[in-house]
Structures are given as C-alpha cells and as structure tokens.
Design a protein around this motif. Structure first.
Motif, PDB file in Angstrom:
ATOM      1  N   LYS A 224      19.479  35.975 -28.208  1.00  0.00           N
ATOM      2  CA  LYS A 224      18.197  37.135 -27.063  1.00  0.00           C
ATOM      3  C   LYS A 224      17.347  35.563 -26.298  1.00  0.00           C
ATOM      4  CE  LYS A 224      17.209  41.246 -29.718  1.00  0.00           C
ATOM      5  NZ  LYS A 224      15.852  41.723 -30.721  1.00  0.00           N
ATOM      6  N   GLU A 225      17.772  34.146 -26.950  1.00  0.00           N
ATOM      7  CA  GLU A 225      17.398  33.892 -26.309  1.00  0.00           C
ATOM      8  C   GLU A 225      18.136  33.250 -25.157  1.00  0.00           C
ATOM      9  OE1 GLU A 225      17.076  29.836 -29.041  1.00  0.00           O
ATOM     10  OE2 GLU A 225      15.939  31.101 -30.998  1.00  0.00           O
ATOM     11  N   SER A 226      18.640  33.576 -24.682  1.00  0.00           N
ATOM     12  CA  SER A 226      19.834  33.480 -23.309  1.00  0.00           C
ATOM     13  C   SER A 226      19.808  34.988 -22.079  1.00  0.00           C
ATOM     14  CB  SER A 226      20.910  33.350 -23.782  1.00  0.00           C
ATOM     15  OG  SER A 226      21.255  32.418 -24.807  1.00  0.00           O
ATOM     16  N   LEU A 227      18.710  35.187 -22.801  1.00  0.00           N
ATOM     17  CA  LEU A 227      17.923  36.434 -22.143  1.00  0.00           C
ATOM     18  C   LEU A 227      18.108  36.416 -21.043  1.00  0.00           C
ATOM     19  CD1 LEU A 227      17.584  39.215 -24.581  1.00  0.00           C
ATOM     20  CD2 LEU A 227      19.690  39.263 -23.488  1.00  0.00           C
ATOM     21  N   ARG A 250      17.066  43.623 -17.236  1.00  0.00           N
ATOM     22  CA  ARG A 250      15.846  44.270 -17.422  1.00  0.00           C
ATOM     23  C   ARG A 250      15.204  43.794 -18.440  1.00  0.00           C
ATOM     24  NH1 ARG A 250      14.385  50.036 -16.879  1.00  0.00           N
ATOM     25  NH2 ARG A 250      12.025  50.316 -18.196  1.00  0.00           N
ATOM     26  N   PHE A 251      15.622  42.842 -19.463  1.00  0.00           N
ATOM     27  CA  PHE A 251      15.953  41.938 -20.930  1.00  0.00           C
ATOM     28  C   PHE A 251      15.572  41.158 -20.800  1.00  0.00           C
ATOM     29  CE2 PHE A 251      17.013  46.534 -22.563  1.00  0.00           C
ATOM     30  CZ  PHE A 251      15.392  46.905 -23.640  1.00  0.00           C
ATOM     31  N   GLY A 252      16.635  40.762 -19.580  1.00  0.00           N
ATOM     32  CA  GLY A 252      15.305  38.986 -19.451  1.00  0.00           C
ATOM     33  C   GLY A 252      14.412  38.410 -18.771  1.00  0.00           C
ATOM     34  N   LEU A 253      14.062  40.518 -17.598  1.00  0.00           N
ATOM     35  CA  LEU A 253      12.831  39.458 -17.451  1.00  0.00           C
ATOM     36  C   LEU A 253      11.367  39.402 -17.647  1.00  0.00           C
ATOM     37  CD1 LEU A 253      13.836  41.759 -13.491  1.00  0.00           C
ATOM     38  CD2 LEU A 253      13.292  39.188 -13.916  1.00  0.00           C
ATOM     39  N   LYS A 254      11.467  40.554 -18.826  1.00  0.00           N
ATOM     40  CA  LYS A 254      10.887  40.704 -20.099  1.00  0.00           C
ATOM     41  C   LYS A 254      10.916  39.298 -21.166  1.00  0.00           C
ATOM     42  CE  LYS A 254      11.092  45.501 -20.556  1.00  0.00           C
ATOM     43  NZ  LYS A 254      10.888  46.616 -21.818  1.00  0.00           N
ATOM     44  N   HIS A 255      11.777  38.546 -21.099  1.00  0.00           N
ATOM     45  CA  HIS A 255      11.769  37.587 -21.904  1.00  0.00           C
ATOM     46  C   HIS A 255      11.132  36.243 -21.889  1.00  0.00           C
ATOM     47  CE1 HIS A 255      13.836  34.364 -25.016  1.00  0.00           C
ATOM     48  NE2 HIS A 255      13.562  35.870 -26.044  1.00  0.00           N
ATOM     49  N   GLY A 257       9.089  36.784 -19.044  1.00  0.00           N
ATOM     50  CA  GLY A 257       7.737  36.529 -18.724  1.00  0.00           C
ATOM     51  C   GLY A 257       6.645  36.049 -20.191  1.00  0.00           C
ATOM     52  N   LYS A 258       7.604  36.981 -21.208  1.00  0.00           N
ATOM     53  CA  LYS A 258       6.800  36.604 -22.376  1.00  0.00           C
ATOM     54  C   LYS A 258       7.272  35.432 -23.259  1.00  0.00           C
ATOM     55  CE  LYS A 258       6.351  41.368 -23.090  1.00  0.00           C
ATOM     56  NZ  LYS A 258       6.705  42.921 -24.105  1.00  0.00           N
ATOM     57  N   HIS A 259       8.217  34.950 -23.557  1.00  0.00           N
ATOM     58  CA  HIS A 259       9.128  34.333 -23.846  1.00  0.00           C
ATOM     59  C   HIS A 259       9.751  32.981 -23.335  1.00  0.00           C
ATOM     60  CE1 HIS A 259       8.008  36.525 -27.417  1.00  0.00           C
ATOM     61  NE2 HIS A 259       8.489  36.902 -27.086  1.00  0.00           N
ATOM     62  N   ARG A 265       9.413  27.820 -17.785  1.00  0.00           N
ATOM     63  CA  ARG A 265       7.302  27.463 -17.773  1.00  0.00           C
ATOM     64  C   ARG A 265       7.409  26.208 -16.682  1.00  0.00           C
ATOM     65  NH1 ARG A 265       4.381  30.800 -18.911  1.00  0.00           N
ATOM     66  NH2 ARG A 265       3.965  31.109 -16.503  1.00  0.00           N
ATOM     67  N   ALA A 266       7.786  25.794 -16.982  1.00  0.00           N
ATOM     68  CA  ALA A 266       7.277  24.281 -15.380  1.00  0.00           C
ATOM     69  C   ALA A 266       7.952  25.584 -14.512  1.00  0.00           C
ATOM     70  CB  ALA A 266       8.079  23.126 -15.777  1.00  0.00           C
ATOM     71  N   LEU A 267       8.934  25.901 -14.039  1.00  0.00           N
ATOM     72  CA  LEU A 267       9.358  26.295 -12.709  1.00  0.00           C
ATOM     73  C   LEU A 267       8.586  27.698 -12.385  1.00  0.00           C
ATOM     74  CD1 LEU A 267      11.724  26.195 -10.526  1.00  0.00           C
ATOM     75  CD2 LEU A 267      13.180  27.777 -12.031  1.00  0.00           C
ATOM     76  N   LEU A 268       8.410  28.663 -13.172  1.00  0.00           N
ATOM     77  CA  LEU A 268       7.704  29.795 -12.937  1.00  0.00           C
ATOM     78  C   LEU A 268       6.193  29.472 -12.275  1.00  0.00           C
ATOM     79  CD1 LEU A 268       7.920  32.008 -16.766  1.00  0.00           C
ATOM     80  CD2 LEU A 268       8.688  32.829 -13.777  1.00  0.00           C
TER      81      LEU A 268
END
Length: 572
Positions: A224-227, A250-255, A257-259, A265-268
């Motif tokens: 899941k860390e690669s999602l 779907r799950f990659g976008l959730k991941h 945002g959350k993790h 994080r820096a790119l966001l």
C-alpha cells in the motif's frame, strides 16, 4: 456546439436506483456508462483493494518476480532505467523503493532527453552501466521496441526485464516482458494499466513470492505504500480510469492525502494542494504532474526521482522548490511555443483534419512539444503534432489526438518516413529527418482523414443529465463524488440547467479572461466560474441553458458548491 444528452433505458435506471437506494440521476449516469447491474454498480461506486486480481495473472509477472528474487538471493546489482515522464518516474521509484527495503543493491537512471533520447537507448545504458557491475536491468515505461539494446545487454551477459505498456511495432526484444498489450485482449481488469500500475502489480507479486519463501523482510513491507505513486502515474498517463486503474487511482489519492512520503508532502505543499480534503485527479493532472514532467522536459528528470526517494524533509523541500522553478520556466517556453504553433495551425491547416506544426529556436524546445500539442488538439478539436528541431538537425516531437482517432494507427501508415515513433492511441512521440517533413505531413494528413469519422468534425458536448434548479445543492455533488476519480473513459459528468436566469450580471475576474456568475436554487445563490470565456458573457435578463460541471471550491479550509461553466445558450 451541439449538446447531446445521453439517452438510457429508463427501466434499467429505475431498477438500479431502487436496488442501491441511489438517486435516479446517479443511476442514469451509471447506466449511460454501461454499468447496468447492481453488482457492477456497487463495485464501481465502492471499489476495494481486495478486488484487485492476483498479480500472477499478468503474463510475464511470475517470471519477472523469480528473476528479481534470484538477484536478491545472489546479491546481484540491479539497474533500473525509467522514462522521463510521470509514469516512468513513478514506476521507477515504486520498484526501487521496494528493492531497497528488501536489501537490494540497486541504482536507477532516467534518460536525458536531449542527448540520450527516449527510453532504453544505448546512450542511457552506457551511462547507467558505468555506475556498477550490473547483472540485471529493469526497463520501466520503455523497452518494448528496444531490440538492439536488448541484444547489447545479452552480449554483456546482463538479463533484461521490460515493464511497459506501449504498443509493439514489430519484432520483440530478447527479455522477460511484462506488457499486457503483447497479448490478446480478453477484457482483463489490468489490460490498460500504465507502467506505474504494472509496477505496483510487480512489487505485489514479488512480495507475495518472497513471503511464500518465508523471507522476513518481505513481511515488513506493505504494498500500500506504493499506492500514491501508482495513482499519480496512472492518472497522469491518461489511461482509462476503469477496472483496476480505478481502484489504484481511488485508493492512491486517499493515501496521498493521508500518508504522503516526505518527498510527496513537500511536492503537495509547493504545488498548493490542500490536503484538508482528499486530493482529486485534477490535483495530479494540473498541479503535481506538470512539476514532475517539467524536470524531464528541461533535461533534469532525476530531480523528481530523487525527491520521491529521499526522506529528509529539508532536502525534499529544496528539491520541490527546484521542480517548481523548472515548471515556471517550462510555462514561459510553452506559452511562446503555443502562440507560434497555433498561428501555424490556424493559417496552414484550417481546412485539414489535423495539424503538423514545426519550428526551431529558443521557444521550440523538444521537451515541451507534448503539452503544446495537447493544448492545440483541445483548442482546435483535431489531432495535432508539434515538431521541434533538435541539436543534431533532426525533428523531434509529440502528437495528441481526439476521440475516435488512433494516432498509433496514423503514424504506422507513415512509419517509413520516421526514424522513431511510438506511444498510445491518444498520445505519441516521433522523430524524423528534416528532409522528410513535407512528405510526412502529407502522408499524416491523408491517414488522419481516412481514420476520421465525418461526425467527429461537428463539435459536440455530451450532457450526462439535465437537472432542476432546486437540485443544485451540496447533497447532489456529494452523491456524484462517488463516481470519482475522473479521467479517460470515466469523465466528470456535465450537467445541464434549462430555462434559468442568472441571479445577477456576470463579472469578469482574474486577468479579465474569466467571469463569475450565479444561479439561485430556491434557497441560496450558487456561484459559478467560466474559465477563458470572457468573450462570451451571457445576458442576465434572458432565459438561458447552462452546461456545467459541479465542483467544490475550497477556500480558507471551507468547501463551497460551484458550477464550472462549459457552455451556454439562450433557451429556445
């Protein structure tokens, strides 16, 4: 523009609405997209990671996993070669992160566009192989047509795994091949995956194999860390967002945002993505992807891959700022190139079904031709190829298509005039010698003309459903959000309101190219924005038909309903 509202079977719509306790509007949209049974609709609206098929269903994946596992066992050095776009970079990082966690001796190299070309070239291999004593090379998002390079590796006693989704143009290289398009299409759920999706499947299969062998480190790694990276590559590469692509997105976008990882994080943050709410596919398409692609377009793709691999937050923020600077530079070049290319398109190709724009000079950077071709095809409503003169005098470029026109088929009919070509039905890359430009242009235009349906020449707007004014409420968008993430073959619904009057006179905003408007829903006014439509401002004293997308406008941590106007006309 001709508005066409989707016509669906009313009985199927009613049945689906009753079975799932959803609105008739949502049911209509689902039926219009071929999702007609309650089970199919439930799986679409509520996808689960458990719905992903066994990774070993993919031809070549088990063989690839076994070869990588052997390299891990023997301590062999592994070289990854990725493409310089979002899909290539994210897939490279997905595999490298997993291999590093498994203790592998691994390095990666991304081609320098100007002097090493696209994909698995001899030039990039020379640089990469100089980094160590490698026994295995894994090509990601490239390699399907690299027969000569595969032979070079074979002569050196180096094995090759190719993970790719590009179309084959002839003889296949001697390698372990993981490419769904090399096999007959039987509707598999992974058929149209991007390489980032295939990379996710590969690391999933590798970990599954290693766990079966009781390898301790494999139990410490969560696929899941690669999602997040898989979703970014999937969305950015414009593959259909259905079946397993939809699940990963779907799950990659959730991941994401959350993790997010420190790099993401820096790119966001640098991209201005507000993660108080889950990121959307548009955040990838218009904010994250351009910054990643800008690195490759300006010949420094490894800035992006480094950002995704590093864990030190200060280093990540520095790299994210560098990516943002590259993106600003890219935008300046792109604006000049777009202006010049559009002039060619309008002056020389107005009576033709496609455009072949070509030029040289500072603005004509081969690294930005793809995005310019995309803007032109959207603006002109026809297939567009943009070619720029390279340092060696040859022409290199990209093409972007429109619905109903397969650019791979179009280039195939001109292949004898090209030195390199490949890609997908809606996006291709190519190169040719300057003396072949006139002959290629003529052949390409004839090919497009033969492939173009006469109906495609009429500009149309597909309306998903017409709603009433009092339905224009947040509850409607919350329900429609179950259809997301949006992309190819799962477009964001376009709704229509008929016979409405604007609540007040529209006003220009921003640079003066856009305007704001509002419509009353019976209780409150709902705002709307019309991008680049200030030359067509509707009157406030007449009944209008509006076609729009319904979106959230996020401001100061709050979400408000907003219409994004696509077209308007006076009511008949």
């Amino acid at each position: 523009m001709l508005w066409i509202e989707e016509q669906v079977d009313g009985e199927k719509t009613d049945q689906l609405s009753r079975s799932l306790s959803i609105s008739g509007l949502l049911a209509k949209i689902l039926v219009g997209r071929g999702i007609e049974t309650p089970d199919d609709a439930k799986n679409f609206l509520e996808p689960k990671l458990a719905h992903l098929s066994d990774p070993f269903d993919l031809p070549g994946l088990e063989e690839a996993s076994l070869r990588i596992a052997l390299a891990l066992e023997l301590g062999e050095a592994i070289l990854l070669v990725g493409d310089y776009d979002v899909d290539g970079i994210t897939s490279t990082v997905i595999v490298e992160q997993t291999l590093l966690k498994l203790g592998a001796n691994t390095s990666h190299v991304i081609p320098r566009r100007k002097d090493e070309g696209y994909g698995l070239t001899s030039e990039v291999l020379e640089r990469g192989l100089g980094m160590g004593n490698f026994k295995l090379v894994i090509a990601l998002d490239c390699g399907t047509n690299s027969c000569l390079e595969a032979d070079e590796l074979n002569d050196l006693g180096i094995d090759l795994i190719i993970v790719d989704h590009h179309q084959a143009k002839g003889e296949l290289p001697k390698a372990i091949m993981l490419n769904p398009h090399l096999h007959p299409d039987t509707g598999e759920p992974w058929r149209n995956m991007s390489t980032a999706g295939l990379a996710f499947k590969l690391v999933h299969g590798l970990l599954k194999h290693l766990r079966d062998k009781k390898a301790e480190r494999a139990f410490e790694i969560d696929p899941k860390e690669s999602l997040s990276l898989s979703a970014m590559g999937t969305i950015a590469d414009l593959v259909p967002l259905i079946k397993e692509n939809r699940i990963l997105a779907r799950f990659g976008l959730k991941h994401l945002g959350k993790h997010p990882s420190p790099g993401l994080r820096a790119l966001l943050d640098e991209s201005g993505v507000n993660t108080d709410f889950p990121p959307e596919s548009e955040d990838v398409t218009f904010k994250l992807a351009p910054r990643i692609n800008a690195c490759g377009r300006l010949d420094d793709a490894e800035v992006a891959s480094s950002l995704m691999l590093k864990t030190d937050m200060a280093e990540c923020r520095k790299l994210a700022k560098q990516m943002n600077a590259y993106n600003e530079e890219r935008k300046e070049i792109e604006a000049r190139l777009t202006e010049e290319a559009l002039i060619q398109g309008e002056q020389r190709f107005s009576d033709h079904p496609a455009v072949v724009a070509c030029g040289s000079g500072d603005a004509w950077n081969p690294g930005v031709v793809g995005i310019v071709a995309g803007k032109m095809s959207h603006s002109l409503g026809k297939a567009c190829i943009v070619l720029a003169e390279a340092e060696d005098g040859s022409l290199r470029g990209s093409g972007r298509g429109v619905q109903g026109v397969n650019l791979v088929d179009a280039l195939s009919s001109c292949k004898e005039l090209l030195t390199h070509w490949g890609g997908h039905p809606v996006a291709v890359g190519l190169s040719l010698e300057k003396e072949n430009l006139e002959a290629f242009t003529e052949a390409f235009l004839k090919s497009i003309e033969a492939l173009t349906d006469e109906k495609a020449a009429i500009p149309t707007l597909k309306i998903s459903a017409t709603i009433e004014q009092d339905e224009l409420r947040p509850e409607l968008l919350r329900e429609l959000s179950a259809l997301a993430p949006y992309g190819q073959e799962n477009p964001e619904p376009i709704l229509a309101l008929n016979g409405v009057r604007l609540a007040q006179k529209p006003r220009k905003v921003g640079t003066g190219n856009h305007f704001q408007f509002s419509v009353h829903n019976g209780s409150v006014s709902v705002s709307g924005i019309a991008w680049k439509m200030a030359d067509r401002i509707p009157p406030a004293d007449r009944n209008l038909d509006l076609a729009f997308r319904l979106k959230w406008n996020i401001w100061n941590g709050q979400r408000h309903l907003q219409m994004e106007l696509q077209d308007w006309k006076e009511s008949s």
